[in-house]
Design a protein around this motif. Structure first.
Motif, PDB file in Angstrom:
ATOM      1  N   ASP A  25     -14.597   6.407  -2.724  1.00  0.00           N
ATOM      2  CA  ASP A  25     -15.868   6.745  -1.287  1.00  0.00           C
ATOM      3  C   ASP A  25     -16.960   6.983  -2.243  1.00  0.00           C
ATOM      4  O   ASP A  25     -17.610   7.149  -1.035  1.00  0.00           O
ATOM      5  CB  ASP A  25     -15.237   7.687  -0.902  1.00  0.00           C
ATOM      6  CG  ASP A  25     -13.592   8.062  -0.247  1.00  0.00           C
ATOM      7  OD1 ASP A  25     -13.274   7.218   0.678  1.00  0.00           O
ATOM      8  OD2 ASP A  25     -12.626   8.610  -1.055  1.00  0.00           O
ATOM      9  N   SER A  27     -20.253   5.652  -2.185  1.00  0.00           N
ATOM     10  CA  SER A  27     -21.405   3.899  -1.820  1.00  0.00           C
ATOM     11  C   SER A  27     -22.451   4.348  -2.994  1.00  0.00           C
ATOM     12  O   SER A  27     -23.460   3.572  -2.643  1.00  0.00           O
ATOM     13  CB  SER A  27     -21.423   4.459  -0.342  1.00  0.00           C
ATOM     14  OG  SER A  27     -22.809   6.032  -0.479  1.00  0.00           O
ATOM     15  N   ARG A 171      -0.640  -6.125  -1.228  1.00  0.00           N
ATOM     16  CA  ARG A 171      -1.259  -4.933  -0.104  1.00  0.00           C
ATOM     17  C   ARG A 171      -1.186  -6.172   0.814  1.00  0.00           C
ATOM     18  O   ARG A 171      -1.699  -7.004   0.835  1.00  0.00           O
ATOM     19  CB  ARG A 171      -2.667  -4.483  -0.840  1.00  0.00           C
ATOM     20  CG  ARG A 171      -2.388  -3.638  -2.057  1.00  0.00           C
ATOM     21  CD  ARG A 171      -1.812  -2.484  -1.605  1.00  0.00           C
ATOM     22  NE  ARG A 171      -2.105  -2.330  -0.821  1.00  0.00           N
ATOM     23  CZ  ARG A 171      -1.492  -1.349  -0.535  1.00  0.00           C
ATOM     24  NH1 ARG A 171       0.196  -0.883  -0.668  1.00  0.00           N
ATOM     25  NH2 ARG A 171      -0.815  -0.114   0.455  1.00  0.00           N
ATOM     26  N   ASP A 174      -5.301  -7.005   5.434  1.00  0.00           N
ATOM     27  CA  ASP A 174      -6.646  -6.834   6.386  1.00  0.00           C
ATOM     28  C   ASP A 174      -7.130  -4.842   6.041  1.00  0.00           C
ATOM     29  O   ASP A 174      -7.431  -4.047   6.462  1.00  0.00           O
ATOM     30  CB  ASP A 174      -6.218  -6.588   7.975  1.00  0.00           C
ATOM     31  CG  ASP A 174      -5.360  -5.932   8.224  1.00  0.00           C
ATOM     32  OD1 ASP A 174      -4.692  -5.686   7.492  1.00  0.00           O
ATOM     33  OD2 ASP A 174      -4.329  -6.375   9.467  1.00  0.00           O
ATOM     34  N   GLU A 175      -6.372  -4.345   4.558  1.00  0.00           N
ATOM     35  CA  GLU A 175      -5.892  -3.420   4.605  1.00  0.00           C
ATOM     36  C   GLU A 175      -7.545  -2.842   3.881  1.00  0.00           C
ATOM     37  O   GLU A 175      -8.048  -3.933   2.965  1.00  0.00           O
ATOM     38  CB  GLU A 175      -5.600  -3.078   3.085  1.00  0.00           C
ATOM     39  CG  GLU A 175      -5.647  -1.681   2.831  1.00  0.00           C
ATOM     40  CD  GLU A 175      -4.160  -1.235   1.584  1.00  0.00           C
ATOM     41  OE1 GLU A 175      -3.583  -0.202   1.035  1.00  0.00           O
ATOM     42  OE2 GLU A 175      -4.455  -1.982   0.518  1.00  0.00           O
ATOM     43  N   PRO A 176      -8.294  -1.418   4.449  1.00  0.00           N
ATOM     44  CA  PRO A 176     -10.008  -1.555   3.900  1.00  0.00           C
ATOM     45  C   PRO A 176      -9.997  -1.035   2.856  1.00  0.00           C
ATOM     46  O   PRO A 176      -8.605  -0.467   1.932  1.00  0.00           O
ATOM     47  CB  PRO A 176     -10.136   0.053   4.511  1.00  0.00           C
ATOM     48  CG  PRO A 176      -8.843   0.018   5.447  1.00  0.00           C
ATOM     49  CD  PRO A 176      -7.213  -1.298   5.070  1.00  0.00           C
ATOM     50  N   TYR A 177     -11.302  -1.591   2.359  1.00  0.00           N
ATOM     51  CA  TYR A 177     -10.930  -2.282   0.570  1.00  0.00           C
ATOM     52  C   TYR A 177     -11.334  -0.204   0.051  1.00  0.00           C
ATOM     53  O   TYR A 177     -10.677  -0.282  -1.914  1.00  0.00           O
ATOM     54  CB  TYR A 177     -12.539  -2.774  -0.101  1.00  0.00           C
ATOM     55  CG  TYR A 177     -13.296  -2.070   0.589  1.00  0.00           C
ATOM     56  CD1 TYR A 177     -14.476  -1.711  -0.482  1.00  0.00           C
ATOM     57  CD2 TYR A 177     -14.264  -1.967   1.507  1.00  0.00           C
ATOM     58  CE1 TYR A 177     -15.688  -0.633  -0.560  1.00  0.00           C
ATOM     59  CE2 TYR A 177     -15.585  -1.540   2.027  1.00  0.00           C
ATOM     60  CZ  TYR A 177     -16.133  -0.837   0.911  1.00  0.00           C
ATOM     61  OH  TYR A 177     -17.418   0.316   1.137  1.00  0.00           O
ATOM     62  N   GLU A 178     -11.512   0.693   1.048  1.00  0.00           N
ATOM     63  CA  GLU A 178     -11.806   1.768   0.356  1.00  0.00           C
ATOM     64  C   GLU A 178     -10.277   1.998  -0.667  1.00  0.00           C
ATOM     65  O   GLU A 178     -10.012   3.332  -1.339  1.00  0.00           O
ATOM     66  CB  GLU A 178     -12.456   2.814   1.049  1.00  0.00           C
ATOM     67  CG  GLU A 178     -14.359   2.907   1.010  1.00  0.00           C
ATOM     68  CD  GLU A 178     -14.115   1.249   2.214  1.00  0.00           C
ATOM     69  OE1 GLU A 178     -12.773   1.443   2.718  1.00  0.00           O
ATOM     70  OE2 GLU A 178     -15.724   1.642   2.952  1.00  0.00           O
ATOM     71  N   GLU A 179      -9.396   2.016   0.391  1.00  0.00           N
ATOM     72  CA  GLU A 179      -8.344   2.272   0.397  1.00  0.00           C
ATOM     73  C   GLU A 179      -7.408   1.362  -1.154  1.00  0.00           C
ATOM     74  O   GLU A 179      -6.961   2.410  -1.048  1.00  0.00           O
ATOM     75  CB  GLU A 179      -7.091   2.356   1.791  1.00  0.00           C
ATOM     76  CG  GLU A 179      -7.473   3.133   2.857  1.00  0.00           C
ATOM     77  CD  GLU A 179      -7.170   4.779   2.611  1.00  0.00           C
ATOM     78  OE1 GLU A 179      -6.811   5.316   1.532  1.00  0.00           O
ATOM     79  OE2 GLU A 179      -7.758   5.239   2.623  1.00  0.00           O
ATOM     80  N   ARG A 180      -8.155   0.366  -1.054  1.00  0.00           N
ATOM     81  CA  ARG A 180      -7.391   0.050  -1.799  1.00  0.00           C
ATOM     82  C   ARG A 180      -7.462   0.016  -3.150  1.00  0.00           C
ATOM     83  O   ARG A 180      -6.978  -0.188  -3.855  1.00  0.00           O
ATOM     84  CB  ARG A 180      -8.069  -1.940  -1.461  1.00  0.00           C
ATOM     85  CG  ARG A 180      -7.550  -2.629  -2.853  1.00  0.00           C
ATOM     86  CD  ARG A 180      -7.755  -3.876  -2.579  1.00  0.00           C
ATOM     87  NE  ARG A 180      -9.799  -3.859  -2.799  1.00  0.00           N
ATOM     88  CZ  ARG A 180     -10.659  -4.232  -2.915  1.00  0.00           C
ATOM     89  NH1 ARG A 180     -11.002  -5.462  -2.047  1.00  0.00           N
ATOM     90  NH2 ARG A 180     -12.055  -4.004  -2.922  1.00  0.00           N
ATOM     91  N   ASP A 181      -8.853  -0.029  -3.037  1.00  0.00           N
ATOM     92  CA  ASP A 181      -9.665   0.556  -4.064  1.00  0.00           C
ATOM     93  C   ASP A 181      -8.575   2.066  -5.002  1.00  0.00           C
ATOM     94  O   ASP A 181      -8.799   2.750  -5.735  1.00  0.00           O
ATOM     95  CB  ASP A 181     -10.811   0.943  -4.340  1.00  0.00           C
ATOM     96  CG  ASP A 181     -11.670  -0.419  -4.353  1.00  0.00           C
ATOM     97  OD1 ASP A 181     -11.753  -1.558  -4.185  1.00  0.00           O
ATOM     98  OD2 ASP A 181     -13.102  -0.635  -3.799  1.00  0.00           O
ATOM     99  N   ARG A 182      -8.494   3.165  -3.904  1.00  0.00           N
ATOM    100  CA  ARG A 182      -8.059   3.856  -3.871  1.00  0.00           C
ATOM    101  C   ARG A 182      -6.883   3.809  -5.327  1.00  0.00           C
ATOM    102  O   ARG A 182      -6.569   4.562  -6.156  1.00  0.00           O
ATOM    103  CB  ARG A 182      -7.642   4.855  -2.854  1.00  0.00           C
ATOM    104  CG  ARG A 182      -7.890   6.533  -3.987  1.00  0.00           C
ATOM    105  CD  ARG A 182      -7.523   7.233  -2.125  1.00  0.00           C
ATOM    106  NE  ARG A 182      -8.760   8.097  -1.981  1.00  0.00           N
ATOM    107  CZ  ARG A 182      -9.564   7.347  -0.385  1.00  0.00           C
ATOM    108  NH1 ARG A 182      -8.556   5.894  -0.012  1.00  0.00           N
ATOM    109  NH2 ARG A 182     -10.097   7.146   0.155  1.00  0.00           N
TER     110      ARG A 182
END
Length: 214
Positions: A25, A27, A171, A174-182
């Motif tokens: 999260d 930036s 995954r 269309d998963e938000p990249y923040e959720e993917r990264d987390r």
């Protein structure tokens, strides 16, 4: 070197801003992060190519970035410390961890490198041990893995439902990249017991070294 970070909580210490999942999260993640276990902060700086005649003293992030502008092309500034059983380097400017990770891990040490790649995503992860690059991949591109043991973290990535057992990406597209990264950062945090409070990266003055990547 005096340890300016917390030691009392023991290895794997967590606090409200511990772990590394907060990087998903953040930036303003523009610094490379190198972790090393089995060596101290000064030795980590030396293995990252610290120039012995340039020790600017404790620097916060803003002063470190200012010093980067004064170094020659190809040099960076590494702020070092220790936390939760790992030495760490916050690398401003040109990061040495990407090129020197195997060297950092020589003689029985371990090293983890996280590169935000803000100008050329995705973020990168690499793990080295005893002078060998064990495993590396892009965060969000875990199905393309490198190193001498590319499947080193496959069981953990499958358990987290990031990859399928045959190594394919699992995954949603269309998963938000923040959720993917987390999700991936959580795997790394758990597997290696990594923790680095955000305030150490952003605010705390840390011993600093100029590193040369040439």
């Amino acid at each position: 070197m005096a340890d300016i970070t917390r030691q009392g909580a023991g290895d794997g210490a967590r606090d409200c801003d511990g772990g590394i999942q907060w990087l998903a999260d953040w930036s303003a993640w523009y610094v490379g992060l190198t972790f090393a276990r089995g060596i101290g902060p000064e030795e980590l700086a030396a293995r990252l190519g610290a120039l012995p005649d340039l020790r600017p003293g404790p620097l916060g992030a803003i002063d470190a970035w200012s010093m980067v502008t004064e170094t020659v092309d190809g040099d960076g500034v590494a702020r070092v410390g220790s936390w939760g059983g790992w030495s760490f380097a916050v690398e401003h400017g040109v990061p040495a961890g990407a090129q020197r990770l195997a060297e950092v891990s020589r003689a029985g040490a371990e090293a983890v490198y996280l590169d935000p790649q803000p100008d050329h995503p995705p973020k990168q992860f690499a793990y080295a041990r005893d002078g060998e690059l064990v495993c590396c991949f892009g965060i969000g591109e875990e199905h393309w893995r490198g190193g001498h043991r590319p499947d080193f973290l496959l069981p953990e990535l499958v358990e987290a439902k990031i990859l399928t057992p045959d190594g394919c990406y699992a995954r949603p597209e269309d998963e938000p990249y923040e959720e993917r990264d987390r999700l991936t950062l959580a795997v790394l945090e758990h597997r290696f017991a990594l923790s680095l409070p955000r305030r150490l990266v952003e605010e705390t003055p840390l011993p600093a070294f100029v590193t040369c990547t040439h």
